[in-house]
Design a protein around this motif. Structure first.
Motif, PDB file in Angstrom:
ATOM      1  N   GLY A 145     -35.343 -61.319  -7.690  1.00 28.38           N
ATOM      2  CA  GLY A 145     -34.999 -62.702  -7.967  1.00 28.38           C
ATOM      3  C   GLY A 145     -34.746 -63.568  -6.753  1.00 28.38           C
ATOM      4  O   GLY A 145     -34.111 -64.621  -6.862  1.00 28.38           O
ATOM      5  N   TYR A 146     -35.271 -63.168  -5.599  1.00 28.40           N
ATOM      6  CA  TYR A 146     -35.103 -63.942  -4.367  1.00 28.40           C
ATOM      7  C   TYR A 146     -36.457 -64.519  -3.936  1.00 28.40           C
ATOM      8  O   TYR A 146     -37.190 -63.888  -3.180  1.00 28.40           O
ATOM      9  N   PRO A 147     -36.813 -65.727  -4.388  1.00 30.32           N
ATOM     10  CA  PRO A 147     -38.079 -66.322  -3.971  1.00 30.32           C
ATOM     11  C   PRO A 147     -38.029 -66.942  -2.576  1.00 30.32           C
ATOM     12  O   PRO A 147     -39.063 -67.266  -1.996  1.00 30.32           O
ATOM     13  N   SER A 148     -36.828 -67.133  -2.046  1.00 32.52           N
ATOM     14  CA  SER A 148     -36.639 -67.644  -0.690  1.00 32.52           C
ATOM     15  C   SER A 148     -35.484 -66.863  -0.080  1.00 32.52           C
ATOM     16  O   SER A 148     -34.403 -66.783  -0.679  1.00 32.52           O
ATOM     17  N   ILE A 149     -35.711 -66.266   1.092  1.00 31.08           N
ATOM     18  CA  ILE A 149     -34.757 -65.295   1.624  1.00 31.08           C
ATOM     19  C   ILE A 149     -34.309 -65.696   3.018  1.00 31.08           C
ATOM     20  O   ILE A 149     -35.123 -65.819   3.932  1.00 31.08           O
ATOM     21  N   GLY A 150     -33.014 -65.907   3.163  1.00 32.18           N
ATOM     22  CA  GLY A 150     -32.432 -66.207   4.457  1.00 32.18           C
ATOM     23  C   GLY A 150     -31.428 -65.149   4.830  1.00 32.18           C
ATOM     24  O   GLY A 150     -31.615 -63.961   4.551  1.00 32.18           O
ATOM     25  N   CYS A 151     -30.339 -65.551   5.453  1.00 33.51           N
ATOM     26  CA  CYS A 151     -29.284 -64.610   5.803  1.00 33.51           C
ATOM     27  C   CYS A 151     -28.565 -64.143   4.534  1.00 33.51           C
ATOM     28  O   CYS A 151     -28.400 -64.900   3.574  1.00 33.51           O
ATOM     29  N   ALA A 152     -28.124 -62.908   4.553  1.00 32.85           N
ATOM     30  CA  ALA A 152     -27.537 -62.300   3.360  1.00 32.85           C
ATOM     31  C   ALA A 152     -26.318 -63.042   2.806  1.00 32.85           C
ATOM     32  O   ALA A 152     -26.223 -63.249   1.589  1.00 32.85           O
ATOM     33  N   PRO A 153     -25.375 -63.485   3.635  1.00 34.90           N
ATOM     34  CA  PRO A 153     -24.183 -64.127   3.065  1.00 34.90           C
ATOM     35  C   PRO A 153     -24.471 -65.460   2.372  1.00 34.90           C
ATOM     36  O   PRO A 153     -23.701 -65.881   1.503  1.00 34.90           O
ATOM     37  N   CYS A 154     -25.568 -66.112   2.733  1.00 34.28           N
ATOM     38  CA  CYS A 154     -25.847 -67.464   2.237  1.00 34.28           C
ATOM     39  C   CYS A 154     -27.053 -67.535   1.308  1.00 34.28           C
ATOM     40  O   CYS A 154     -27.577 -68.617   1.053  1.00 34.28           O
ATOM     41  N   THR A 155     -27.521 -66.405   0.800  1.00 31.29           N
ATOM     42  CA  THR A 155     -28.685 -66.390  -0.074  1.00 31.29           C
ATOM     43  C   THR A 155     -28.349 -65.698  -1.388  1.00 31.29           C
ATOM     44  O   THR A 155     -27.766 -64.616  -1.388  1.00 31.29           O
ATOM     45  N   ARG A 156     -28.729 -66.343  -2.487  1.00 31.86           N
ATOM     46  CA  ARG A 156     -28.477 -65.797  -3.817  1.00 31.86           C
ATOM     47  C   ARG A 156     -29.792 -65.767  -4.614  1.00 31.86           C
ATOM     48  O   ARG A 156     -30.708 -66.531  -4.335  1.00 31.86           O
ATOM     49  N   PRO A 157     -29.872 -64.911  -5.633  1.00 35.15           N
ATOM     50  CA  PRO A 157     -31.040 -64.965  -6.528  1.00 35.15           C
ATOM     51  C   PRO A 157     -31.060 -66.300  -7.265  1.00 35.15           C
ATOM     52  O   PRO A 157     -30.018 -66.947  -7.409  1.00 35.15           O
ATOM     53  N   VAL A 158     -32.225 -66.704  -7.738  1.00 35.16           N
ATOM     54  CA  VAL A 158     -32.332 -67.959  -8.474  1.00 35.16           C
ATOM     55  C   VAL A 158     -32.805 -67.683  -9.896  1.00 35.16           C
ATOM     56  O   VAL A 158     -33.436 -66.663 -10.182  1.00 35.16           O
ATOM     57  N   GLY A 159     -32.517 -68.623 -10.778  1.00 31.86           N
ATOM     58  CA  GLY A 159     -32.928 -68.500 -12.163  1.00 31.86           C
ATOM     59  C   GLY A 159     -34.337 -68.995 -12.381  1.00 31.86           C
ATOM     60  O   GLY A 159     -34.943 -69.634 -11.513  1.00 31.86           O
ATOM     61  N   GLU A 160     -34.866 -68.728 -13.554  1.00 25.97           N
ATOM     62  CA  GLU A 160     -36.214 -69.163 -13.900  1.00 25.97           C
ATOM     63  C   GLU A 160     -36.310 -70.686 -13.882  1.00 25.97           C
ATOM     64  O   GLU A 160     -35.410 -71.384 -14.327  1.00 25.97           O
ATOM     65  N   ASN A 161     -37.403 -71.200 -13.311  1.00 27.73           N
ATOM     66  CA  ASN A 161     -37.687 -72.640 -13.218  1.00 27.73           C
ATOM     67  C   ASN A 161     -36.783 -73.378 -12.234  1.00 27.73           C
ATOM     68  O   ASN A 161     -36.819 -74.610 -12.182  1.00 27.73           O
ATOM     69  N   GLN A 162     -35.992 -72.677 -11.462  1.00 32.73           N
ATOM     70  CA  GLN A 162     -35.193 -73.329 -10.429  1.00 32.73           C
ATOM     71  C   GLN A 162     -36.019 -73.495  -9.162  1.00 32.73           C
ATOM     72  O   GLN A 162     -36.973 -72.758  -8.919  1.00 32.73           O
ATOM     73  N   ASP A 163     -35.647 -74.495  -8.355  1.00 28.23           N
ATOM     74  CA  ASP A 163     -36.227 -74.694  -7.035  1.00 28.23           C
ATOM     75  C   ASP A 163     -36.147 -73.372  -6.269  1.00 28.23           C
ATOM     76  O   ASP A 163     -35.116 -72.707  -6.261  1.00 28.23           O
ATOM     77  N   ALA A 164     -37.242 -72.994  -5.631  1.00 26.49           N
ATOM     78  CA  ALA A 164     -37.295 -71.712  -4.927  1.00 26.49           C
ATOM     79  C   ALA A 164     -36.200 -71.577  -3.872  1.00 26.49           C
ATOM     80  O   ALA A 164     -35.731 -70.470  -3.592  1.00 26.49           O
ATOM     81  N   ARG A 165     -35.785 -72.710  -3.298  1.00 28.42           N
ATOM     82  CA  ARG A 165     -34.761 -72.654  -2.258  1.00 28.42           C
ATOM     83  C   ARG A 165     -33.360 -72.949  -2.789  1.00 28.42           C
ATOM     84  O   ARG A 165     -32.425 -73.106  -2.006  1.00 28.42           O
ATOM     85  N   SER A 166     -33.204 -72.994  -4.112  1.00 28.30           N
ATOM     86  CA  SER A 166     -31.881 -73.297  -4.668  1.00 28.30           C
ATOM     87  C   SER A 166     -30.879 -72.170  -4.437  1.00 28.30           C
ATOM     88  O   SER A 166     -29.670 -72.379  -4.566  1.00 28.30           O
ATOM     89  N   GLY A 167     -31.373 -71.000  -4.110  1.00 29.12           N
ATOM     90  CA  GLY A 167     -30.469 -69.897  -3.798  1.00 29.12           C
ATOM     91  C   GLY A 167     -30.005 -69.883  -2.360  1.00 29.12           C
ATOM     92  O   GLY A 167     -29.204 -69.023  -1.970  1.00 29.12           O
ATOM     93  N   ARG A 168     -30.501 -70.825  -1.554  1.00 37.72           N
ATOM     94  CA  ARG A 168     -30.073 -70.917  -0.155  1.00 37.72           C
ATOM     95  C   ARG A 168     -28.889 -71.866  -0.081  1.00 37.72           C
ATOM     96  O   ARG A 168     -28.966 -72.997  -0.523  1.00 37.72           O
TER      97      ARG A 168
END
Length: 228
Positions: free
Chosen positions: A190-213
């Protein structure tokens, strides 16, 4: 640092073909070009184009000290798989980390300062001498990148090439599968965009790919692509 107009014209003439663009850039600029890669969710395709165009082109990876272990393993695996021969790790200055982030928790209370320390400053130092940098940014990643050009002139005269600017996520996924490129192991989690571990979360369906950053914050960029 300004790139000659005839070189810019030549690059723009190849902007619809990523491999030809990168090959032309390498032929025209030699050692004066470098690729910035996060070895993240969609990095494999750009790096495959680099390997096809010029496998000895310098590839810079920001080793922030806060990456997921999966990203570090993927960085080594993908470089071997593609035959990239000039991948270099760029790290923050140890003395600055000890002074400004002694506990390693700066990300929790001042993420902008953390990005400045661990990304912006070391990358600025590493790329200062390069008139042309290659990135993997795409217009569809976020609203802040919707108008991203393939050949981008920065205010300071540096040029950034964004060979995948017009590619959609589906097009990238399809091409990665067609080429048999190994995916980042966190994509399936569930990580379509991956940065540093503390600041990156999985995202839900239809969410902006970078919304987990930097989830829950107004922050959308680390700063390495927004500085002049």
């Amino acid at each position: 640092m300004s790139v000659a107009s005839e070189i810019l014209t030549a690059l723009r003439s190849e902007e619809h073909d990523p491999v030809r663009l990168l090959r032309s850039a390498s032929n025209l600029l030699g050692d004066e070009i470098a690729v910035m890669s996060s070895f993240g969710a969609e990095s494999a395709l750009l790096l495959a184009f680099v390997a096809e165009a010029a496998p000895d082109m310098r590839v810079l990876f920001l080793e922030t000290g806060k990456h997921f272990p999966e990203t570090l393993a993927y960085r080594s695996e993908l470089a071997r798989f593609l035959g990239l021969t000039n991948v270099q790790d760029i790290k923050p200055y140890l003395a600055q980390v000890k002074d400004r982030d002694p506990t390693g928790e700066l990300w929790a209370f001042d993420p902008d300062a953390c990005c400045q320390l661990r990304k912006v400053e070391p990358l600025d130092a590493a790329t200062l001498s390069f008139p042309v940098l290659v990135t993997g940014r795409k217009r569809g990643q976020a609203s802040t990148r919707a108008a991203l050009p393939v050949v981008e002139e920065k205010p300071d005269g540096q040029v950034r090439l964004n060979p995948l600017a017009s590619w959609s996520a589906d097009e990238i996924t399809d091409e990665m599968k067609r080429r048999g490129l190994p995916p980042h192991p966190l994509v399936s989690k569930g990580y379509p965009s991956i940065g540093c571990a503390p600041c990156t979360r999985p995202v839900g369906e239809n969410q902006d790919a970078r919304s987990g950053r930097w989830a829950g914050l107004s922050k959308t960029e680390c700063g390495i692509h927004t500085a002049s």
